[in-house]
Design a protein around this motif. Structure first.
Motif, PDB file in Angstrom:
ATOM      1  N   UNK A 122       0.896  -1.312  -0.151  1.00 42.88           N
ATOM      2  CA  UNK A 122      -0.108  -0.093   0.081  1.00 42.88           C
ATOM      3  C   UNK A 122       1.105   1.167   0.082  1.00 42.88           C
ATOM      4  N   UNK A 123       2.054   1.163   0.750  1.00 48.35           N
ATOM      5  CA  UNK A 123       2.730   2.444   0.903  1.00 48.35           C
ATOM      6  C   UNK A 123       3.355   2.654  -0.669  1.00 48.35           C
ATOM      7  N   UNK A 124       3.580   1.603  -1.563  1.00 50.87           N
ATOM      8  CA  UNK A 124       3.939   1.943  -2.864  1.00 50.87           C
ATOM      9  C   UNK A 124       3.015   2.719  -3.645  1.00 50.87           C
ATOM     10  N   UNK A 125       1.736   2.494  -3.277  1.00 58.53           N
ATOM     11  CA  UNK A 125       0.475   3.213  -3.991  1.00 58.53           C
ATOM     12  C   UNK A 125       0.349   4.681  -3.568  1.00 58.53           C
ATOM     13  N   UNK A 126       1.013   4.917  -2.591  1.00 59.11           N
ATOM     14  CA  UNK A 126       0.536   6.261  -2.201  1.00 59.11           C
ATOM     15  C   UNK A 126       1.011   7.512  -3.013  1.00 59.11           C
ATOM     16  N   UNK A 127       2.169   7.664  -3.354  1.00 57.21           N
ATOM     17  CA  UNK A 127       2.643   8.538  -4.617  1.00 57.21           C
ATOM     18  C   UNK A 127       1.287   8.668  -5.609  1.00 57.21           C
ATOM     19  N   UNK A 311       2.755   8.658   2.215  1.00 53.80           N
ATOM     20  CA  UNK A 311       2.329   7.466   3.200  1.00 53.80           C
ATOM     21  C   UNK A 311       2.139   7.879   4.426  1.00 53.80           C
ATOM     22  N   UNK A 312       2.674   9.231   4.751  1.00 57.90           N
ATOM     23  CA  UNK A 312       2.686   9.724   6.412  1.00 57.90           C
ATOM     24  C   UNK A 312       1.409  10.421   6.529  1.00 57.90           C
ATOM     25  N   UNK A 313       0.841  10.631   5.600  1.00 60.02           N
ATOM     26  CA  UNK A 313      -0.602  11.393   5.810  1.00 60.02           C
ATOM     27  C   UNK A 313      -1.564  11.267   6.718  1.00 60.02           C
ATOM     28  N   UNK A 314      -1.877   9.880   6.272  1.00 54.32           N
ATOM     29  CA  UNK A 314      -2.883   9.179   7.150  1.00 54.32           C
ATOM     30  C   UNK A 314      -2.603   9.460   8.847  1.00 54.32           C
ATOM     31  N   UNK A 315      -1.393   8.992   9.273  1.00 51.37           N
ATOM     32  CA  UNK A 315      -0.955   9.016  10.351  1.00 51.37           C
ATOM     33  C   UNK A 315      -0.750  10.607  11.031  1.00 51.37           C
ATOM     34  N   UNK A 316      -0.161  11.430  10.325  1.00 52.39           N
ATOM     35  CA  UNK A 316       0.219  12.831  10.561  1.00 52.39           C
ATOM     36  C   UNK A 316      -1.109  13.714  10.615  1.00 52.39           C
ATOM     37  N   UNK A 410      -6.962  -1.069   4.898  1.00 50.88           N
ATOM     38  CA  UNK A 410      -5.869  -0.012   4.558  1.00 50.88           C
ATOM     39  C   UNK A 410      -5.747   0.948   3.458  1.00 50.88           C
ATOM     40  N   UNK A 411      -5.783   0.326   2.430  1.00 55.02           N
ATOM     41  CA  UNK A 411      -5.881   0.917   0.921  1.00 55.02           C
ATOM     42  C   UNK A 411      -6.977   2.193   1.023  1.00 55.02           C
ATOM     43  N   UNK A 412      -8.307   1.771   1.469  1.00 56.52           N
ATOM     44  CA  UNK A 412      -9.095   2.806   1.348  1.00 56.52           C
ATOM     45  C   UNK A 412      -9.092   4.010   2.412  1.00 56.52           C
ATOM     46  N   UNK A 413      -8.378   3.699   3.643  1.00 55.25           N
ATOM     47  CA  UNK A 413      -8.276   4.826   4.515  1.00 55.25           C
ATOM     48  C   UNK A 413      -7.064   5.796   3.969  1.00 55.25           C
ATOM     49  N   UNK A 414      -5.981   5.179   3.331  1.00 53.94           N
ATOM     50  CA  UNK A 414      -5.148   5.895   2.798  1.00 53.94           C
ATOM     51  C   UNK A 414      -5.380   6.702   1.763  1.00 53.94           C
ATOM     52  N   UNK A 415      -6.148   6.178   0.811  1.00 58.10           N
ATOM     53  CA  UNK A 415      -6.807   6.911  -0.315  1.00 58.10           C
ATOM     54  C   UNK A 415      -7.575   8.051   0.173  1.00 58.10           C
ATOM     55  N   UNK A 416      -8.595   7.752   1.182  1.00 54.92           N
ATOM     56  CA  UNK A 416      -9.328   8.673   1.671  1.00 54.92           C
ATOM     57  C   UNK A 416      -8.843  10.124   2.076  1.00 54.92           C
TER      58      UNK A 416
END
Length: 458
Positions: A122-127, A311-316, A410-416
Motif C-alpha cells: 500500500x505504501x507503494x501506491x500512495x504517491x 504515506x505519512x499523511x494518514x498518521x500525521x 488500509x488502502x481505502x483509509x490512505x486513499x481517503x
C-alpha cells in the motif's frame, strides 16, 4: 460509550431518515424496504442492544451490542454464513467475487489477493494516489463554481486512483463513460426488489434491475478485454508485466477467467464506489460544520508543506483523518453485515435458533444511543488521538469485522485521507442544494439525486 462531548458545543446534526415510532406492518415493510432500506428501522433499533423479530417465519435477531457482534462475527464466525437475501441482491452483480464467494473459493481468492494489500505494498501506491488526487483538484479548480454532482467528480477521482494502483492504467475506458455506467450499474442492479424480500426464485426477473443490464454487459466486456490483454502481456514477458492486482489474479492458481472477471468487478464496485461516496459525505459534512472545516484547513496549511511522503499523511493529518472517519461512522460504506446461523447459538442472554437471520448493522451500531454521545451529530474529535482509543473495536465497523473484514481497508483509509487533503489544501466545497440531501441505501449509502456543491479557491 465514546468520550462525552463538550455540552456547550453545537455540532451539526447529519441528515438521516427519521426512525418510525410504530410498526410498519407487512405491506408497509415491503414498500419501505424496496424504496429505501434505511427507513425500515424504528426507534428501538437505536436504543436497545438486541431486537428480536421474524420475517416469513424466519427469526431475525438484530445485534447492536459490541460483545454480541464479537461473538457472532469473530469468536463463533464459523457458525454464520452469508444470509440469502444479501446473496440474492449481490450475486447477480458480483457472482463469484470476493464479497459473495464462500467456502474454498473464497479462501483461495482471498489468499491470492492478500499480497496486494500488505502495508508495504500500500505504501507503494500512495504517491500515485497523491498525483491523481492533485490532478482532480486542478481540474475542479479550473471549473470553479457550482458542480452539479460532487459525487460524480469523486467517482472519476477514485476510478483514476484505482486505475493507477491496482490495474496499472490498463482498463481502457473513457472516465466519464465509466463513471456513468458505474452509477447505472450499482444504482439499478443494487436495489432491493420485492421478489428478493419474498424469497422468490432467482430465475424470476427483477424488474427494478432491468435498467442495469446494459451497464453490466459494458462492464463485463470491458473487463474481459482487459484480462485478455494482460494474459498476452504475461505470456510474452512474465517479468515485465506489472505486479498489480490484475496480474496476481491472472496468475492465481485455480481461478477461472470468469472468477477473475468477477473479482475485478467486485473491486471496481467495492474499491472505488465506496470511497467516492465516503469522500462525498465528508465534503458535505465539513461544508455544514465551519469550525471543523477550519481545523482541517489549518492543519493542511501547516503540515502538508512539511510532509513530502503521502504515506505519512494518514498518521500525521489527524484532523483530516478524523473528519473522514467520522463520515464513515455516520454513513458507513457497508451499512449491513447479514448472516444466517447454521446451528443454534446464544449471546447476551439471547437465543439464536438454527436458521435465524443475524443482522449486524453498522448503520444502527454507528448511530446507537447506547454506544455514542450525540450519535447523530458530526463530531470528528471522537477520532482524534486520545479519544479514539476509547471506542470499542466492535462498535465501529466501517469495513466490516471478522474473517471477512474488507481486505482493502488500509488502502481505502490512505486513499481517503490523501484525496481529501489534496482537494482541501487549495479548494473549499460548499453545499449548493436547496434542502438537506435525502439519504438512501442502494449498495452504498448515497445522497439521492447527487450532491451539488460550489467549488471555490481558498
Amino acid at each position: 460509550m465514546d468520550n462525552p462531548i463538550d455540552p456547550s458545543a453545537r455540532p451539526f446534526r447529519a441528515p438521516a431518515p427519521v426512525p418510525h415510532a410504530t410498526p410498519l406492518g407487512f405491506a408497509g415493510f415491503l414498500r419501505t424496504a424496496t424504496r429505501n432500506p434505511l427507513e425500515i428501522w424504528g426507534t428501538r433499533a437505536f436504543k436497545e442492544p438486541y431486537i428480536r423479530g421474524s420475517w416469513l417465519g424466519v427469526p431475525n435477531i438484530v445485534i447492536n451490542d459490541p460483545a454480541g457482534v464479537r461473538h457472532c462475527m469473530v469468536d463463533n464466525a464459523r457458525n454464520y454464513v452469508m444470509q440469502p437475501l444479501r446473496q440474492r441482491l449481490l450475486r447477480p452483480l458480483l457472482r463469484d467475487g470476493l464479497l459473495t464467494a464462500e467456502g474454498p473459493l473464497w479462501r483461495r481468492t482471498r489468499k491470492a489477493i492478500a499480497p496486494v494489500f500488505t502495508p508495504r505494498h500500500i505504501a507503494g501506491f500512495t504517491d500515485a494516489m497523491e498525483v491523481r488526487s492533485r490532478r482532480a483538484a486542478d481540474r475542479l479548480a479550473e471549473q470553479e463554481g457550482t458542480v452539479t454532482d460532487a459525487a460524480h467528480e469523486l467517482t472519476l477521482l477514485t476510478f483514476d486512483i484505482l486505475q493507477a494502483t491496482l490495474f496499472s492504467d490498463d482498463i481502457a475506458s473513457e472516465p466519464e463513460a465509466f463513471a456513468r455506467s458505474t452509477q447505472q450499474f450499482l444504482g439499478s442492479m443494487g436495489r432491493i426488489d420485492p421478489l428478493d424480500l419474498l424469497g422468490a426464485p432467482a430465475f424470476l426477473p427483477r424488474l427494478r434491475r432491468l435498467k442495469g443490464r446494459k451497464s453490466m454487459l459494458y462492464f463485463r466486456g470491458l473487463i474481459a478485454d482487459t484480462i485478455a490483454r494482460r494474459r498476452v502481456q504475461i505470456e510474452r514477458d512474465p517479468d515485465g508485466a506489472p505486479n498489480d492486482l490484475l496480474s496476481l489474479l491472472v496468475k492465481a492458481d485455480g481461478l477461472s477467467s470468469g472468477e477473475i472477471e468477477d473479482n475485478i468487478i467486485t473491486f471496481i464496485g467495492a474499491g472505488h464506489e465506496t470511497t467516492a461516496r465516503s469522500l462525498t459525505w465528508t465534503l458535505y459534512l465539513l461544508s455544514q460544520a465551519p469550525d471543523e472545516r477550519a481545523l482541517v484547513e489549518a492543519e493542511l496549511d501547516t503540515l502538508l508543506p512539511t510532509l513530502t511522503d503521502p504515506n505519512e499523511w494518514a498518521d500525521k493529518l489527524v484532523h483530516t483523518r478524523a473528519a473522514f472517519e467520522e463520515a464513515l461512522r455516520l454513513y458507513p460504506p457497508a451499512p449491513s453485515l447479514n448472516r444466517t446461523a447454521l446451528a443454534a447459538d446464544s449471546t447476551g442472554g439471547v437465543d439464536i435458533p438454527a436458521g435465524s437471520t443475524v443482522l449486524v448493522m453498522p448503520w444502527l451500531i454507528h448511530r446507537h444511543e447506547m454506544l455514542w454521545d450525540r450519535p447523530d451529530h458530526f463530531i470528528p474529535s471522537r477520532f482524534l488521538p486520545g479519544n479514539r482509543e476509547s471506542i470499542d473495536r466492535f462498535q465501529y465497523l466501517p469495513f466490516g469485522i471478522g474473517p471477512r473484514v474488507c481486505i482493502g481497508a488500509g488502502f481505502a483509509l490512505h486513499e481517503g485521507v490523501i484525496a481529501l487533503a489534496s482537494l482541501l489544501r487549495g479548494l473549499r466545497f460548499d453545499y449548493a442544494g436547496g434542502a438537506a440531501p435525502e439519504v438512501v441505501q442502494r449498495i452504498t449509502i448515497q445522497p439521492l439525486g447527487g450532491m451539488p456543491m460550489r467549488v471555490s479557491r481558498r
